[in-house]
Scaffold this active site. Sequence first.
Site, PDB file in Angstrom:
ATOM      1  N   CYS A 127      -2.182  -2.697   7.456  1.00  0.00           N
ATOM      2  CA  CYS A 127      -1.700  -2.512   8.823  1.00  0.00           C
ATOM      3  C   CYS A 127      -2.023  -1.078   9.249  1.00  0.00           C
ATOM      4  CB  CYS A 127      -0.190  -2.759   8.890  1.00  0.00           C
ATOM      5  SG  CYS A 127       0.787  -1.446   8.113  1.00  0.00           S
ATOM      6  N   GLU A 163       0.833  -1.201   0.000  1.00  0.00           N
ATOM      7  CA  GLU A 163       0.000   0.000   0.000  1.00  0.00           C
ATOM      8  C   GLU A 163       0.873   1.258   0.000  1.00  0.00           C
ATOM      9  OE1 GLU A 163      -2.123  -3.098   2.665  1.00  0.00           O
ATOM     10  OE2 GLU A 163      -0.074  -2.500   2.220  1.00  0.00           O
TER      11      GLU A 163
END
Length: 182
Positions: free
Chosen positions: A113, A87
Site C-alpha cells: 500500500c 511490510e
Amino acid sequence: MAKPKTPDNRPSWDKYFIEITELVSRRSTCLRRQVGTVIVKGKRILTTGYNGAPSGLKHCSEVGCLREKLNTPPGERQELCRGIHAEQNAIIQAAQHGISINGATIYSTHFPCVTCAKMIINAGIKKIIYQEGYPDQLSQELIEEAEIELKKQTSVNDELEAKEEAKQKEAIKRTGSSNILK
C-alpha cells in the site's frame, strides 16, 4: 570435475523467498487478507513480518474488524484498521534488532500500500517482489518515481498447478474425452 545434478523442481531464489512469504502469511490475524513479507539481502533472510494487531493487543478475531463492518473497500481508509501491515512489521523488526535493510529486497504476498511503499523507500529497499496486486495507484507511482525495481512472481505451487492443468488439457485433446478430469 562435473557439476552435481540438481533436482528439476529446485526453485529459483525468488520463488524460494516468495514461498516463504506464503508460510509467514499464515501467522496473520487479519480477517480480510493474510499477508506475509520477507526482507532479504545477499540471499539471507533478515526479517519477516505478517499483518495483524500490534504486539500485546487483542487480535481482530477477538474484537472484530471495523473496516469489514463499514464495508470499506481494499486500499481505502486504512486508518480505520487496528492492524499493522506485514511490510511495516518486517521493517520495524529490523529497526528493533539493529539490522540494516538498506539495499535489500522485500518479498511479499501482496503489492504494498502507499504507507508501506513510503516506508520501503525511506528504508532504502531497492527491489520489491510480490505475488498479488493491491488497488493503490499512488503506491505504484511512488515506487516508480523512487526507481525501485518491481517484479511480480508466481509461486512454485502456481507453476506446478499450471503444468498439471496443461497436462490434463493435452490428455483431453489426445483422448477427446473430459472424463480424464474425473
